[in-house]
Design a protein around this motif. Sequence first.
Motif, PDB file in Angstrom:
ATOM      1  N   ARG A   1       0.844  -1.193   0.000  1.00 45.35           N
ATOM      2  CA  ARG A   1       0.000   0.000   0.000  1.00 45.35           C
ATOM      3  C   ARG A   1       0.876   1.238   0.000  1.00 45.35           C
ATOM      4  O   ARG A   1       2.012   1.220   0.471  1.00 45.35           O
ATOM      5  N   ARG A   2       0.342   2.303  -0.544  1.00 41.43           N
ATOM      6  CA  ARG A   2       1.075   3.572  -0.563  1.00 41.43           C
ATOM      7  C   ARG A   2       1.101   4.204   0.821  1.00 41.43           C
ATOM      8  O   ARG A   2       0.268   3.888   1.681  1.00 41.43           O
ATOM      9  N   LEU A   3       2.031   5.099   1.027  1.00 41.79           N
ATOM     10  CA  LEU A   3       2.153   5.778   2.309  1.00 41.79           C
ATOM     11  C   LEU A   3       1.100   6.870   2.448  1.00 41.79           C
ATOM     12  O   LEU A   3       0.747   7.547   1.484  1.00 41.79           O
ATOM     13  N   GLY A   4       0.625   7.035   3.692  1.00 46.21           N
ATOM     14  CA  GLY A   4      -0.200   8.187   3.993  1.00 46.21           C
ATOM     15  C   GLY A   4       0.669   9.424   4.093  1.00 46.21           C
ATOM     16  O   GLY A   4       1.899   9.350   4.039  1.00 46.21           O
ATOM     17  N   GLU A   5       0.074  10.584   4.240  1.00 48.04           N
ATOM     18  CA  GLU A   5       0.824  11.842   4.246  1.00 48.04           C
ATOM     19  C   GLU A   5       1.861  11.885   5.366  1.00 48.04           C
ATOM     20  O   GLU A   5       3.010  12.267   5.150  1.00 48.04           O
ATOM     21  N   ASP A   6       1.473  11.493   6.580  1.00 48.77           N
ATOM     22  CA  ASP A   6       2.419  11.495   7.701  1.00 48.77           C
ATOM     23  C   ASP A   6       3.525  10.465   7.482  1.00 48.77           C
ATOM     24  O   ASP A   6       4.699  10.731   7.781  1.00 48.77           O
ATOM     25  N   GLU A   7       3.164   9.302   6.959  1.00 48.42           N
ATOM     26  CA  GLU A   7       4.156   8.267   6.692  1.00 48.42           C
ATOM     27  C   GLU A   7       5.130   8.720   5.610  1.00 48.42           C
ATOM     28  O   GLU A   7       6.341   8.457   5.699  1.00 48.42           O
ATOM     29  N   LYS A   8       4.616   9.415   4.603  1.00 44.96           N
ATOM     30  CA  LYS A   8       5.480   9.893   3.528  1.00 44.96           C
ATOM     31  C   LYS A   8       6.471  10.930   4.039  1.00 44.96           C
ATOM     32  O   LYS A   8       7.652  10.915   3.669  1.00 44.96           O
ATOM     33  N   LEU A   9       6.014  11.820   4.899  1.00 39.75           N
ATOM     34  CA  LEU A   9       6.904  12.827   5.477  1.00 39.75           C
ATOM     35  C   LEU A   9       7.989  12.162   6.321  1.00 39.75           C
ATOM     36  O   LEU A   9       9.169  12.549   6.248  1.00 39.75           O
ATOM     37  N   ARG A  10       7.604  11.158   7.094  1.00 41.08           N
ATOM     38  CA  ARG A  10       8.588  10.437   7.918  1.00 41.08           C
ATOM     39  C   ARG A  10       9.607   9.721   7.039  1.00 41.08           C
ATOM     40  O   ARG A  10      10.807   9.730   7.324  1.00 41.08           O
ATOM     41  N   PHE A  11       9.137   9.105   5.951  1.00 34.46           N
ATOM     42  CA  PHE A  11      10.049   8.434   5.023  1.00 34.46           C
ATOM     43  C   PHE A  11      11.041   9.425   4.419  1.00 34.46           C
ATOM     44  O   PHE A  11      12.246   9.154   4.356  1.00 34.46           O
ATOM     45  N   GLU A  12      10.557  10.557   3.970  1.00 34.03           N
ATOM     46  CA  GLU A  12      11.430  11.549   3.346  1.00 34.03           C
ATOM     47  C   GLU A  12      12.483  12.056   4.321  1.00 34.03           C
ATOM     48  O   GLU A  12      13.647  12.260   3.943  1.00 34.03           O
ATOM     49  N   ASN A  13      12.088  12.247   5.585  1.00 32.05           N
ATOM     50  CA  ASN A  13      13.059  12.681   6.599  1.00 32.05           C
ATOM     51  C   ASN A  13      14.096  11.586   6.855  1.00 32.05           C
ATOM     52  O   ASN A  13      15.298  11.863   6.974  1.00 32.05           O
ATOM     53  N   GLN A  14      13.620  10.330   6.942  1.00 27.45           N
ATOM     54  CA  GLN A  14      14.518   9.216   7.217  1.00 27.45           C
ATOM     55  C   GLN A  14      15.505   9.002   6.074  1.00 27.45           C
ATOM     56  O   GLN A  14      16.706   8.823   6.299  1.00 27.45           O
ATOM     57  N   ILE A  15      15.017   9.024   4.841  1.00 24.99           N
ATOM     58  CA  ILE A  15      15.900   8.786   3.703  1.00 24.99           C
ATOM     59  C   ILE A  15      16.901   9.921   3.565  1.00 24.99           C
ATOM     60  O   ILE A  15      18.065   9.713   3.192  1.00 24.99           O
ATOM     61  N   SER A  16      16.490  11.139   3.904  1.00 22.31           N
ATOM     62  CA  SER A  16      17.405  12.277   3.856  1.00 22.31           C
ATOM     63  C   SER A  16      18.521  12.120   4.879  1.00 22.31           C
ATOM     64  O   SER A  16      19.696  12.388   4.582  1.00 22.31           O
ATOM     65  N   GLN A  17      18.180  11.665   6.080  1.00 22.57           N
ATOM     66  CA  GLN A  17      19.189  11.433   7.114  1.00 22.57           C
ATOM     67  C   GLN A  17      20.169  10.336   6.701  1.00 22.57           C
ATOM     68  O   GLN A  17      21.385  10.455   6.889  1.00 22.57           O
ATOM     69  N   LEU A  18      19.644   9.256   6.132  1.00 24.70           N
ATOM     70  CA  LEU A  18      20.509   8.163   5.685  1.00 24.70           C
ATOM     71  C   LEU A  18      21.440   8.635   4.574  1.00 24.70           C
ATOM     72  O   LEU A  18      22.638   8.301   4.565  1.00 24.70           O
TER      73      LEU A  18
ATOM     74  N   ASP B   1      22.555  11.651   4.084  1.00 32.65           N
ATOM     75  CA  ASP B   1      23.573  12.532   4.670  1.00 32.65           C
ATOM     76  C   ASP B   1      24.696  11.720   5.306  1.00 32.65           C
ATOM     77  O   ASP B   1      25.880  12.074   5.201  1.00 32.65           O
ATOM     78  N   ILE B   2      24.341  10.641   5.981  1.00 31.99           N
ATOM     79  CA  ILE B   2      25.358   9.785   6.611  1.00 31.99           C
ATOM     80  C   ILE B   2      26.223   9.118   5.547  1.00 31.99           C
ATOM     81  O   ILE B   2      27.449   9.060   5.663  1.00 31.99           O
ATOM     82  N   ILE B   3      25.579   8.602   4.484  1.00 27.20           N
ATOM     83  CA  ILE B   3      26.318   7.942   3.411  1.00 27.20           C
ATOM     84  C   ILE B   3      27.299   8.904   2.748  1.00 27.20           C
ATOM     85  O   ILE B   3      28.408   8.510   2.353  1.00 27.20           O
ATOM     86  N   ALA B   4      26.926  10.159   2.650  1.00 26.71           N
ATOM     87  CA  ALA B   4      27.789  11.156   2.007  1.00 26.71           C
ATOM     88  C   ALA B   4      29.005  11.519   2.849  1.00 26.71           C
ATOM     89  O   ALA B   4      29.984  12.070   2.326  1.00 26.71           O
ATOM     90  N   ASP B   5      28.980  11.201   4.136  1.00 29.37           N
ATOM     91  CA  ASP B   5      30.044  11.582   5.072  1.00 29.37           C
ATOM     92  C   ASP B   5      30.813  10.325   5.471  1.00 29.37           C
ATOM     93  O   ASP B   5      30.358   9.535   6.292  1.00 29.37           O
ATOM     94  N   ASP B   6      32.001  10.122   4.924  1.00 26.42           N
ATOM     95  CA  ASP B   6      32.767   8.901   5.177  1.00 26.42           C
ATOM     96  C   ASP B   6      33.049   8.680   6.659  1.00 26.42           C
ATOM     97  O   ASP B   6      32.974   7.555   7.164  1.00 26.42           O
ATOM     98  N   GLU B   7      33.384   9.756   7.358  1.00 26.43           N
ATOM     99  CA  GLU B   7      33.712   9.621   8.774  1.00 26.43           C
ATOM    100  C   GLU B   7      32.485   9.202   9.587  1.00 26.43           C
ATOM    101  O   GLU B   7      32.555   8.313  10.433  1.00 26.43           O
ATOM    102  N   GLU B   8      31.350   9.836   9.308  1.00 26.44           N
ATOM    103  CA  GLU B   8      30.134   9.491  10.034  1.00 26.44           C
ATOM    104  C   GLU B   8      29.671   8.082   9.668  1.00 26.44           C
ATOM    105  O   GLU B   8      29.171   7.345  10.525  1.00 26.44           O
TER     106      GLU B   8
END
Length: 377
Positions: free
Chosen positions: A283-300, A302-309
Amino acid sequence: MNKVINVLITGDTHLGGGRVKELALENSMTQLFGSFLKKIQQADLSITNFESPLIEDGNPILKTGPNINSPARTVEVLKRAGFNLLTLANNHIMDYDEEGLESTLRFCSKAGLETVGAGSNSEEAEQSYSCEIRGIRISVINIAENEFGTTKSESPGAHALDPVQNYYRIREASQNTDFVFVIVHGGHENYPLPSPRMKQTYRFFADAGADAVVGHHPHCYSGYEVYNDVPIFYSLGNFLFDKGKQTSSPWNEGYMVEFKIEENSLNFEVLPYIQNAKKAGLRRLGEDEKLRFENQISQLNDIIADDEELKNRFDEFCESSRNLYTSYIEPHSLRYLHALRNRGLFPSLMSKRKKRLLLNLTRCEAHRDVLLNILEP
């Protein structure tokens, strides 16, 4: 005439368990795929990772971890849903030995589904899948980290992760086709980031000539990056993989990627979903779930882009796994027992099961990443 070519890639699919098995046997496409059914059917090339052999009665191999399988008839629902290609290079395709692989290839062919990533020997397993769509030549190379199912010889199995040999396959494909997709089954289960070794390897595949690199296996989704214009997705998560009572966890979240080829350029769109939660299927994400996904994927990302982190996070993961891995390798002997054993007065305490476990820990790249970390003085 539509000039855009759509290539859709999803994560792990297992049709042999729980509610998914019954729906697959009933060919319940609408409930299984929900509103994504049209997307799958409209893509020019739709690909999913088929995680278990198609065999009902057979002899499971001796290994660590579960042996899983799916009834042969379940694969028909994937063809009816619009899938064209199944990737077979994964850690379960040889769970029922050569008989299971042969059965899988036979029933996929009968259903009209192409396969890539496994074969009766290493040469067959390494072969890429190639097709031409509206004048654009596309290749798919499928690789798995080394556990109990990969082959580097005349034995049947999956296409093994071997960066040197993989390089030559990717280079060959890039010279003969317009776009090369490398799909890798590997990583650390339930850990949503690549290890530094994984990041280095997947970037190496991009340097070798891949136009996109896509990963799965951890049973949770990870982030992605665009490296030298090559998108690299480290894990898509599960696609259709029911785990009974587990209905609200990273296991139930994932995303597919739709690549769009237009005028020799490659773009992509991420399509997140919930799978096999309170209700079976996607099933597709609801609005709150979609916002949480976008925040989570953005955080991941950012970590991938930073070798030290990224290294710091992997160190933390290894530390959290220390007790488990230490229990795997802790010797059950003392100096006196060694002396007795050397004189033939005491039997080895290394069981066959323990040997299989240690073989898997040292042979599989993801497990070895953790071992090297926790054994570092």
